[in-house]
Write a protein that holds these residues in place. Sequence first.
Motif, PDB file in Angstrom:
ATOM      1  N   UNK A 153       0.825  -1.205   0.000  1.00 34.79           N
ATOM      2  CA  UNK A 153       0.000   0.000   0.000  1.00 34.79           C
ATOM      3  C   UNK A 153       0.859   1.255   0.000  1.00 34.79           C
ATOM      4  N   UNK A 154       1.957   1.217   0.760  1.00 34.90           N
ATOM      5  CA  UNK A 154       2.839   2.380   0.807  1.00 34.90           C
ATOM      6  C   UNK A 154       3.506   2.648  -0.530  1.00 34.90           C
ATOM      7  N   UNK A 155       3.971   1.583  -1.187  1.00 36.28           N
ATOM      8  CA  UNK A 155       4.597   1.738  -2.509  1.00 36.28           C
ATOM      9  C   UNK A 155       3.591   2.265  -3.519  1.00 36.28           C
ATOM     10  N   UNK A 156       2.359   1.762  -3.438  1.00 34.52           N
ATOM     11  CA  UNK A 156       1.321   2.253  -4.350  1.00 34.52           C
ATOM     12  C   UNK A 156       1.078   3.744  -4.140  1.00 34.52           C
ATOM     13  N   UNK A 157       1.040   4.149  -2.879  1.00 38.42           N
ATOM     14  CA  UNK A 157       0.760   5.564  -2.604  1.00 38.42           C
ATOM     15  C   UNK A 157       1.893   6.469  -3.070  1.00 38.42           C
ATOM     16  N   UNK A 158       3.117   5.952  -3.053  1.00 40.77           N
ATOM     17  CA  UNK A 158       4.254   6.737  -3.537  1.00 40.77           C
ATOM     18  C   UNK A 158       4.217   6.864  -5.058  1.00 40.77           C
ATOM     19  N   UNK A 159       3.929   5.761  -5.748  1.00 46.72           N
ATOM     20  CA  UNK A 159       4.060   5.740  -7.204  1.00 46.72           C
ATOM     21  C   UNK A 159       2.775   6.083  -7.951  1.00 46.72           C
ATOM     22  N   UNK A 160       1.606   5.830  -7.351  1.00 48.00           N
ATOM     23  CA  UNK A 160       0.356   6.110  -8.064  1.00 48.00           C
ATOM     24  C   UNK A 160      -0.034   7.568  -7.880  1.00 48.00           C
ATOM     25  N   UNK A 161       0.799   8.448  -8.383  1.00 50.07           N
ATOM     26  CA  UNK A 161       0.569   9.883  -8.336  1.00 50.07           C
ATOM     27  C   UNK A 161       0.688  10.441  -9.748  1.00 50.07           C
ATOM     28  N   UNK A 162      -0.047  11.499 -10.068  1.00 49.18           N
ATOM     29  CA  UNK A 162      -0.029  12.027 -11.448  1.00 49.18           C
ATOM     30  C   UNK A 162       1.371  12.371 -11.961  1.00 49.18           C
ATOM     31  N   UNK A 163       2.220  12.924 -11.088  1.00 47.56           N
ATOM     32  CA  UNK A 163       3.547  13.361 -11.539  1.00 47.56           C
ATOM     33  C   UNK A 163       4.409  12.184 -11.985  1.00 47.56           C
ATOM     34  N   UNK A 164       4.102  10.980 -11.475  1.00 46.27           N
ATOM     35  CA  UNK A 164       4.928   9.814 -11.796  1.00 46.27           C
ATOM     36  C   UNK A 164       4.672   9.256 -13.190  1.00 46.27           C
ATOM     37  N   UNK A 165       3.737   9.849 -13.914  1.00 43.20           N
ATOM     38  CA  UNK A 165       3.593   9.501 -15.332  1.00 43.20           C
ATOM     39  C   UNK A 165       4.898   9.820 -16.061  1.00 43.20           C
ATOM     40  N   UNK A 166       5.612  10.818 -15.547  1.00 46.20           N
ATOM     41  CA  UNK A 166       6.873  11.232 -16.171  1.00 46.20           C
ATOM     42  C   UNK A 166       7.998  10.226 -15.976  1.00 46.20           C
ATOM     43  N   UNK A 167       7.786   9.191 -15.167  1.00 44.91           N
ATOM     44  CA  UNK A 167       8.822   8.174 -14.969  1.00 44.91           C
ATOM     45  C   UNK A 167       9.149   7.415 -16.253  1.00 44.91           C
ATOM     46  N   UNK A 168       8.267   7.504 -17.235  1.00 46.31           N
ATOM     47  CA  UNK A 168       8.541   6.859 -18.528  1.00 46.31           C
ATOM     48  C   UNK A 168       9.775   7.470 -19.176  1.00 46.31           C
ATOM     49  N   UNK A 169      10.115   8.717 -18.777  1.00 44.15           N
ATOM     50  CA  UNK A 169      11.275   9.379 -19.364  1.00 44.15           C
ATOM     51  C   UNK A 169      12.594   8.868 -18.780  1.00 44.15           C
ATOM     52  N   UNK A 170      12.542   8.121 -17.684  1.00 41.07           N
ATOM     53  CA  UNK A 170      13.771   7.598 -17.086  1.00 41.07           C
ATOM     54  C   UNK A 170      14.454   6.614 -18.041  1.00 41.07           C
ATOM     55  N   UNK A 171      13.787   5.547 -18.500  1.00 40.46           N
ATOM     56  CA  UNK A 171      14.462   4.654 -19.469  1.00 40.46           C
ATOM     57  C   UNK A 171      14.758   5.344 -20.780  1.00 40.46           C
ATOM     58  N   UNK A 172      13.907   6.286 -21.193  1.00 41.78           N
ATOM     59  CA  UNK A 172      14.163   7.005 -22.437  1.00 41.78           C
ATOM     60  C   UNK A 172      15.431   7.855 -22.323  1.00 41.78           C
ATOM     61  N   UNK A 173      15.592   8.507 -21.168  1.00 40.63           N
ATOM     62  CA  UNK A 173      16.777   9.329 -20.959  1.00 40.63           C
ATOM     63  C   UNK A 173      18.046   8.501 -20.926  1.00 40.63           C
TER      64      UNK A 173
END
Length: 433
Positions: free
Chosen positions: A51-71
């Motif tokens: 539940x804690x991991x979900x609350x950390x990652x299931x946030x609107x700003x984390x949509x940008x995490x897709x740019x990590x592998x791209x970068x």
Amino acid sequence: MAGNEIRPRASVAPFNPKGSFGARRNSDYFGAGSEPLGASVQLTWGQKQVAGIKEVFLQPINVLLIFVPLGICAGKMEWGPLATFTLNFVAIVPLAAVLGASTEALASHTGQMVGGLLNATFGNAVEMIVTINAIKAGLVSVVQQSLIGSILSNLLLVLGMAFIAAGLKTSVASFNPTGAGTSVSCLVLSSLALTLPTVFSYIPETTDEDSVSLSRIVAIVMGFVYVAFLVFQLRTHADLFSGGQEEEEAGGDELLGVSTASVLLFATTCAVAYCSEFLVDSIEGVSETYGLPKSFIGLILLPIVGNAAEHTTAVTVAYKGKMDLALGVAVGSSTQIALFVVPFSVIVGWICGVEMTLNFQAFDTTVFLLSVFIASGILGDGQTNWFEGIMLVATYAIVAIITWFTPDPSGHKELRMLGELGLFQSGPPSIFV
């Protein structure tokens, strides 16, 4: 029991990873959210971690995490300096938010002093990692400008936008002037510590070795002051930094355990280090190929990377009327960078054999001094309004415009020589080309 939300306990409340006044909750980091996961049921340890991991990652700003592998792919496969810079620039924004949330979760399981030290270190991890990579690459001027830029962005842009947001709900917003005044006093000391080495470099017959030695001594003194500030803030005078309403809301059990938060913190730190290395390596190419001034990259763009999540936090909580918390994010962050990250950068340069000094050039130190002067005048009465926010944002805009037209100091002599020969027509970079 409403304790299943990732939020610091009251014992750690006076200190935030990027602030000084009151506790910061995870919902404050990412904006207003719904009820914490599993708030109405009793969860097992494993369920709490999920539940804690979900609350950390299931946030609107984390949509940008897709740019990590791209970068990372852009850096590894050499997609070009612009693509590498842009993708890693965006990638670090959500990583900074995850880093802050995991730091909060880990610090909430420790005592007040240990929690404060953890927050001071990992709360500024993005700036510190970018600083280390840039110093190793020999980009001392970029490091200096990015540190000054982080202070200015928090002290002018973030604080100004927070005041404007608060002004949308009330005509006059009040806050604790004592805690704010202490942080501003530390900023005055920091501005003095940066100005004097800069002035010293202009004294006749002084050498670069003298400036380096002086900077290292001053950095040690600033580090000692920061440790004393932590003791003052967390131990002896914690009541001066309390933000009543925020402290009452903080408390309870944590979802993330120590082991889970530590693994998350380590993994995020590694990702930030990886992306920042590609980001720093692409600065030279972007500046030379596209005419983007290094001073603009360092003073304006790079600070946005490490402070994006905190920018959102300050505006959100200010709009909710929690001005002490908003000031903790803005002014407290500036204090930590000035007293902790700046001397840290000098020590890193010392270790790496790079002449990283506190000679931050006349323009940067002048802007820093004037910004502290403006902020101290606005924060002195314990009240603010939207017009004061407009003044702070306007000041930041003026600094950004001037920075855009500032030429690269490393090429001044060469450009002047070419200009005299008629081989180069100097001029500021144009945003319209």
